[in-house]
Write an enzyme that holds these catalytic residues in place. Structure first.
Site, mmCIF file in Angstrom:
data_model
loop_
_atom_site.group_PDB
_atom_site.id
_atom_site.type_symbol
_atom_site.label_atom_id
_atom_site.label_comp_id
_atom_site.label_asym_id
_atom_site.label_seq_id
_atom_site.Cartn_x
_atom_site.Cartn_y
_atom_site.Cartn_z
ATOM 1 N N ASP A 1 -2.935 4.684 -2.491
ATOM 2 C CA ASP A 1 -3.946 5.292 -1.641
ATOM 3 C C ASP A 1 -4.443 6.629 -2.236
ATOM 4 O O ASP A 1 -3.629 7.427 -2.712
ATOM 5 C CB ASP A 1 -3.292 5.552 -0.272
ATOM 6 N N ASP B 1 0.845 -1.180 0.000
ATOM 7 C CA ASP B 1 0.000 0.000 0.000
ATOM 8 C C ASP B 1 0.891 1.243 0.000
ATOM 9 O O ASP B 1 1.666 1.454 0.921
ATOM 10 C CB ASP B 1 -0.855 -0.034 1.283
ATOM 11 N N HIS C 1 -10.937 -2.381 4.565
ATOM 12 C CA HIS C 1 -10.708 -1.898 5.928
ATOM 13 C C HIS C 1 -11.399 -0.564 6.212
ATOM 14 O O HIS C 1 -11.305 -0.065 7.327
ATOM 15 C CB HIS C 1 -9.204 -1.741 6.145
ATOM 16 N N ASP C 2 -12.044 0.032 5.216
ATOM 17 C CA ASP C 2 -12.735 1.313 5.417
ATOM 18 C C ASP C 2 -14.254 1.169 5.419
ATOM 19 O O ASP C 2 -14.968 2.159 5.564
ATOM 20 C CB ASP C 2 -12.377 2.304 4.294
ATOM 21 N N GLU D 1 -6.678 3.730 -5.638
ATOM 22 C CA GLU D 1 -7.899 3.997 -4.890
ATOM 23 C C GLU D 1 -8.374 5.372 -5.329
ATOM 24 O O GLU D 1 -7.689 6.368 -5.138
ATOM 25 C CB GLU D 1 -7.640 3.987 -3.389
HETATM 26 C C1 GLC Z 1 -7.654 5.676 2.160
HETATM 27 C C2 GLC Z 1 -7.418 4.538 3.122
HETATM 28 C C3 GLC Z 1 -7.922 4.948 4.463
HETATM 29 C C4 GLC Z 1 -7.151 6.159 4.923
HETATM 30 C C5 GLC Z 1 -7.203 7.275 3.880
HETATM 31 C C6 GLC Z 1 -6.170 8.318 4.148
HETATM 32 O O1 GLC Z 1 -8.983 5.938 1.973
HETATM 33 O O2 GLC Z 1 -8.010 3.374 2.647
HETATM 34 O O3 GLC Z 1 -7.876 3.912 5.403
HETATM 35 O O4 GLC Z 1 -7.654 6.639 6.119
HETATM 36 O O5 GLC Z 1 -6.953 6.813 2.586
HETATM 37 O O6 GLC Z 1 -4.892 7.801 3.898
#
Ligand code: GLC
Ligand code: CA
Length: 553
Positions: free
Chosen positions: A196, A95, A323-324, A249
């Site tokens: 990310d 990640d 995980h979110d 993402e």
């Molecule tokens: C992404 C991650 C999340 C994190 C955010 C800021 O959305 O998946 O867990 O809090 O980015 O890095």
């Protein structure tokens, strides 16, 4: 490399398995559980960050991109993990958090000391002439997106927590740092990279006030330079390996942009995560609300993305969980009356779509949102801020708690349930987050008596053997049906077809079969009720509660 045949498993290291009983999952814990992972036959594991971090946002605030955080293990443990996973033909995806870094990162610390080179790594701005913050932007975790920069008259931008300072991608040195980091891990045998919130890196140099929250997102999301910098990163790092797999993402993105990010001729990314299908239980686009999910909207969103990406030669990462997100089974299934059937139905719906499926650890045993009775059980910065904001907005503690309960990211971060013991076999110490419901839902019990895990094994196997699944086009069917999500997969070069019917409810709806398929002979490719293998298609079929069935013609 055939993206359509791959399945990726996601491990949240902090919650997978704790080998030294300090309450926090670790790399040695993952190594110990490799025999379990091997059973699934997945191709790659995406690990959430385990780099050095003060953990204000559970590792998404990285202080050193080149070191393993001691609470997770050592570089030796990491090397061993990579090599042992290679032995079972599983690659590693790391990640990469490049939109921001921790304020404890040496870049930020140097900047604080007044080192000009590093000050230019961040978005530092003066207050407005009237003393107001540089812009009116809001942090995604609540409150303003600006924080005072040391003792200076400057402020630094943070789209997330104030411990996560946004990096200035206009600076070529920042971009060089990013490709160096990717190459460092590539040299250690890492083949996959998840980037990310990648579509937020293209903020303008000239930051301006927004007029409303929707327009505000547009000011910093999916801007044209995002693609320019992804192309550059691709050229300078992972793109040099034809077998690398990357996923961006993409926060609040569009189909049009996602096609550009992923179509092979653009040399950007292998695929993207988009989230629109996971907002169908938001009221007025606001996560911190409660609403039963809108099934028709879910179908529409999924179908639109599948069709659009297919037509534009884009590629999707397919996922219900991460995980979110609270567990999909708790949102779109029936964990009380039909836990197994609804888990399998959701899995079928997703795994037979066009794209690369991701399985979040615990999904394969049907894990659900934990049953907590107090706000003190929650630890995530996002939900604790939201709780406070809800109370400030006049919600009662009870109402605010109920919203947190269904929406908190901690829902999915609960330790993996290995067995029925007090801490679910995750640790003998005090777990950093408390498991609940492990007496019924756990790996040991699932492997002995359950049916979800073996069903996932079947789906994974099918993707590797069925061209219709790995390569087929997508066509939505029965878009008006209020309970059933139906679609077809087909190929250009053969007349083979797949018809997939998924019942999202606990009753038994009649489902019309498309006329061109009526009377044809079909084999049942998969069915979570295990009915007979071969049938002549009738005009309509009555589906069982949460039944999923795929017919091959
Ligand atoms: C992404 C991650 C999340 C994190 C955010 C800021 O959305 O998946 O867990 O809090 O980015 O890095
Ligand atoms: Ca540990």
């Amino acid at each position: 490399m055939d993206l359509g045949k791959k399945v990726i498993y996601q491990i949240y290291p902090k919650s997978f398995y704790d080998s030294n009983n300090d309450g926090i999952g670790d790399l040695r814990g993952i190594i110990e559980k490799i025999p379990y992972i091997a059973k699934l036959n997945i191709d790659m594991i995406w690990f959430n960050p385990f780099f050095v971090s003060p953990q204000h946002d559970n590792g998404y605030d990285i202080a050193d991109y080149y070191q393993i955080d001691p609470r997770f293990g050592t570089m030796q443990d990491f090397d061993e993990l990579v090599s042992k996973l290679k032995d079972i033909n599983v690659d590693v995806m790391l990640d990469m958090v490049f939109n921001h870094c921790s304020t404890e990162n040496k870049w930020f610390q140097e900047a604080l000391k007044g080192n000009k080179k590093y000050m230019d790594y961040f978005y530092l701005r003066k207050a407005k002439a009237n003393g107001e913050l540089p812009t009116n932007w809001q942090s995604k975790f609540g409150g303003p997106a600006w924080e005072k920069f040391g003792d200076t008259d400057l402020y630094y931008l943070h789209l997330f927590d104030k411990s996560q300072a946004d990096l200035n991608w206009h600076n070529p040195d920042v971009r060089k740092e990013a490709s160096n980091i990717v190459n460092f891990w590539r040299n250690k045998g890492v083949k996959g990279f998840r980037f990310d919130v990648l579509n937020l890196i293209g903020k303008d140099e000239n930051l301006i006030d927004s007029t409303d929250p929707i327009e505000e997102k547009k000011l910093y999301t999916d801007t044209p330079i995002v693609e320019k910098y992804i192309k550059e990163l691709n050229r300078n790092s992972f793109g040099q390996d034809p077998n690398s797999i990357t996923v961006g993402e993409m926060s609040s993105t569009t189909i049009e942009k996602s096609i550009e990010y992923t179509k092979p001729s653009n040399d950007e990314l292998s695929m993207v995560f988009a989230f629109h299908h996971l907002k169908v239980d938001y009221k007025d686009d606001n996560k911190w609300t409660q609403k039963p999910f809108d099934f028709m909207q879910l179908k529409q969103v999924l179908s639109k993305w599948q069709t659009g990406m297919d037509q534009g030669d884009g590629w999707q990462a397919l996922f219900w969980n991460n995980h979110d997100q609270p567990w999909a089974l708790s949102r779109f299934g029936d964990p009380i009356n039909y836990r197994e059937k609804s888990a399998e139905m959701l899995a079928t719906t997703l795994h037979l779509l066009r794209g690369t499926p991701y399985i979040y650890m615990g999904e394969e045993i049907g894990m659900i949102n934990p049953h907590y009775y107090s706000i003190h059980n929650y630890v995530d910065v996002e939900c604790l801020n939201a709780y406070q904001e809800l109370m400030d907005a006049g919600y009662s503690a009870h109402e605010a708690f109920n919203i947190i309960k269904t929406k908190s990211r901690d829902n999915a971060r609960v330790p993996m349930h290995w067995d029925a013991s007090r801490n679910a076999g995750f640790t003998t110490g005090k777990p950093w987050l408390k498991p609940t419901d492990q007496t019924e839902i756990n790996v040991e019990n699932e492997l002995k008596n359950g049916e979800i895990f073996t069903y996932y094994q079947k789906l994974i196997k099918l993707r590797k053997s069925e061209e219709l699944i790995s390569d087929g086009h997508f066509k939505a069917e029965l878009l008006d049906h209020p309970q059933v999500f139906a679609y077809r997969r087909y190929l250009d070069h053969s007349s083979k077809q797949l018809l997939v019917l998924n019942n999202f409810y606990g009753y038994e709806p009649w489902t019309d079969i498309p006329t061109d398929l009526q009377g044809k002979k079909a084999t049942v490719l998969i069915d979570n009720y295990g009915t007979k293998d071969c049938i002549t298609m009738p005009d309509s079929i009555k589906l069982k509660p949460y039944q999923s069935i795929a017919f091959k013609f």
